[in-house]
Design a protein around this motif. Sequence first.
Motif, mmCIF file in Angstrom:
data_model
loop_
_atom_site.group_PDB
_atom_site.id
_atom_site.type_symbol
_atom_site.label_atom_id
_atom_site.label_comp_id
_atom_site.label_asym_id
_atom_site.label_seq_id
_atom_site.Cartn_x
_atom_site.Cartn_y
_atom_site.Cartn_z
ATOM 1 N N HIS A 65 0.852 -1.187 0.000
ATOM 2 C CA HIS A 65 0.000 0.000 0.000
ATOM 3 C C HIS A 65 0.895 1.247 0.000
ATOM 4 O O HIS A 65 0.877 2.064 0.901
ATOM 5 N N CYS A 66 1.647 1.351 -1.085
ATOM 6 C CA CYS A 66 2.649 2.405 -1.218
ATOM 7 C C CYS A 66 2.021 3.794 -1.353
ATOM 8 O O CYS A 66 2.563 4.769 -0.875
ATOM 9 N N LEU A 67 0.913 3.863 -2.025
ATOM 10 C CA LEU A 67 0.277 5.157 -2.303
ATOM 11 C C LEU A 67 -1.164 5.135 -1.820
ATOM 12 O O LEU A 67 -2.037 4.547 -2.467
ATOM 13 N N ASP A 68 -1.431 5.761 -0.709
ATOM 14 C CA ASP A 68 -2.805 5.892 -0.216
ATOM 15 C C ASP A 68 -3.575 4.587 -0.276
ATOM 16 O O ASP A 68 -4.619 4.481 -0.932
ATOM 17 N N GLU A 69 -3.068 3.575 0.385
ATOM 18 C CA GLU A 69 -3.733 2.276 0.496
ATOM 19 C C GLU A 69 -3.818 1.491 -0.815
ATOM 20 O O GLU A 69 -4.559 0.522 -0.906
ATOM 21 N N ARG A 70 -3.099 1.908 -1.840
ATOM 22 C CA ARG A 70 -3.055 1.102 -3.056
ATOM 23 C C ARG A 70 -1.594 0.870 -3.437
ATOM 24 O O ARG A 70 -0.709 1.617 -3.045
ATOM 25 N N CYS A 71 -1.389 -0.152 -4.187
ATOM 26 C CA CYS A 71 -0.048 -0.544 -4.583
ATOM 27 C C CYS A 71 0.435 0.340 -5.735
ATOM 28 O O CYS A 71 -0.308 0.580 -6.685
ATOM 29 N N MET A 72 1.658 0.819 -5.643
ATOM 30 C CA MET A 72 2.179 1.596 -6.767
ATOM 31 C C MET A 72 2.543 0.668 -7.916
ATOM 32 O O MET A 72 2.791 -0.516 -7.718
ATOM 33 N N MET A 73 2.556 1.220 -9.116
ATOM 34 C CA MET A 73 2.745 0.406 -10.323
ATOM 35 C C MET A 73 4.069 -0.346 -10.326
ATOM 36 O O MET A 73 4.166 -1.426 -10.902
ATOM 37 N N THR A 74 5.092 0.186 -9.710
ATOM 38 C CA THR A 74 6.413 -0.445 -9.755
ATOM 39 C C THR A 74 6.713 -1.260 -8.494
ATOM 40 O O THR A 74 7.859 -1.648 -8.274
ATOM 41 N N HIS A 75 5.713 -1.534 -7.693
ATOM 42 C CA HIS A 75 5.928 -2.275 -6.444
ATOM 43 C C HIS A 75 6.649 -3.605 -6.698
ATOM 44 O O HIS A 75 7.597 -3.944 -5.992
ATOM 45 N N ASP A 76 6.211 -4.357 -7.697
ATOM 46 C CA ASP A 76 6.826 -5.662 -7.971
ATOM 47 C C ASP A 76 8.288 -5.533 -8.381
ATOM 48 O O ASP A 76 9.103 -6.396 -8.051
ATOM 49 N N LEU A 77 8.620 -4.463 -9.076
ATOM 50 C CA LEU A 77 10.013 -4.214 -9.451
ATOM 51 C C LEU A 77 10.874 -4.081 -8.196
ATOM 52 O O LEU A 77 11.909 -4.740 -8.067
ATOM 53 N N TRP A 78 10.446 -3.227 -7.252
ATOM 54 C CA TRP A 78 11.232 -2.976 -6.046
ATOM 55 C C TRP A 78 11.218 -4.189 -5.117
ATOM 56 O O TRP A 78 12.226 -4.482 -4.473
ATOM 57 N N ALA A 79 10.120 -4.897 -5.067
ATOM 58 C CA ALA A 79 10.066 -6.125 -4.263
ATOM 59 C C ALA A 79 11.031 -7.172 -4.830
ATOM 60 O O ALA A 79 11.693 -7.892 -4.072
ATOM 61 N N GLY A 80 11.124 -7.249 -6.158
ATOM 62 C CA GLY A 80 12.078 -8.163 -6.795
ATOM 63 C C GLY A 80 13.515 -7.783 -6.485
ATOM 64 O O GLY A 80 14.367 -8.646 -6.254
ATOM 65 N N LEU A 81 13.792 -6.482 -6.480
ATOM 66 C CA LEU A 81 15.125 -5.995 -6.128
ATOM 67 C C LEU A 81 15.460 -6.402 -4.690
ATOM 68 O O LEU A 81 16.569 -6.868 -4.410
ATOM 69 N N ASN A 82 14.501 -6.224 -3.782
ATOM 70 C CA ASN A 82 14.707 -6.657 -2.393
ATOM 71 C C ASN A 82 15.114 -8.118 -2.340
ATOM 72 O O ASN A 82 16.038 -8.490 -1.613
ATOM 73 N N ALA A 83 14.405 -8.956 -3.087
ATOM 74 C CA ALA A 83 14.682 -10.390 -3.069
ATOM 75 C C ALA A 83 16.094 -10.684 -3.577
ATOM 76 O O ALA A 83 16.799 -11.532 -3.009
ATOM 77 N N HIS A 84 16.524 -9.995 -4.624
ATOM 78 C CA HIS A 84 17.883 -10.203 -5.153
ATOM 79 C C HIS A 84 18.944 -9.749 -4.157
ATOM 80 O O HIS A 84 19.947 -10.443 -3.952
ATOM 81 N N ILE A 85 18.742 -8.593 -3.558
ATOM 82 C CA ILE A 85 19.715 -8.083 -2.587
ATOM 83 C C ILE A 85 19.803 -9.031 -1.398
ATOM 84 O O ILE A 85 20.896 -9.411 -0.968
ATOM 85 N N PHE A 86 18.648 -9.418 -0.864
ATOM 86 C CA PHE A 86 18.644 -10.301 0.294
ATOM 87 C C PHE A 86 19.257 -11.656 -0.067
ATOM 88 O O PHE A 86 20.004 -12.227 0.731
#
Length: 165
Positions: A97-118
């Motif tokens: 819920h990045c933007l006012d209780e809704r998911c921002m369009m690039t959420h999956d991109l940044w979540a994928g980056l998190n997974a790679h870094i971790f």
Amino acid sequence: MRLTTKGRFAVTAMLDVALHGATGPVTLATISERQKISLSYLEQLFGKLRRHGLVDSVRGPGGGYRLARDGVSITVADVIVAVDEPIDATQCGGDEHCLDERCMMTHDLWAGLNAHIFGYLRSVTLADLVRRHEEARLAASHPSPQDVRVVQTGGGPHPRESAAV
């Protein structure tokens, strides 16, 4: 995504213990002096590291900290998680819920980056960092042949070595 000082200092301090703990427990005062990290900050970090089973404390004269497990079984991710360091490139902490209780369009991109870094941080152990540190130290103290050039002195067959420019 940003790794704060807390995570960097925790990894640095754990590497210090891994490097110097073979001869006995390492004191926080010694780590503080070697790594230029505040003693009170190290006390906070090592409390968390101890609670997560990454270090053991040894009381009394000659006391300090030692690794609770072999360096091969402690990853950089373990250390960062132990000190409550968030590794998150999203703006929502993964709650979608990045933007006012809704998911921002690039959420999956940044979540994928998190997974790679971790995943990368999970793949690097303290033993890996110790090996890399030792290799770098040896390379600095023993220049390779391509780092040395031979200078012919005038009139004699004896070469003189000097550092490469």
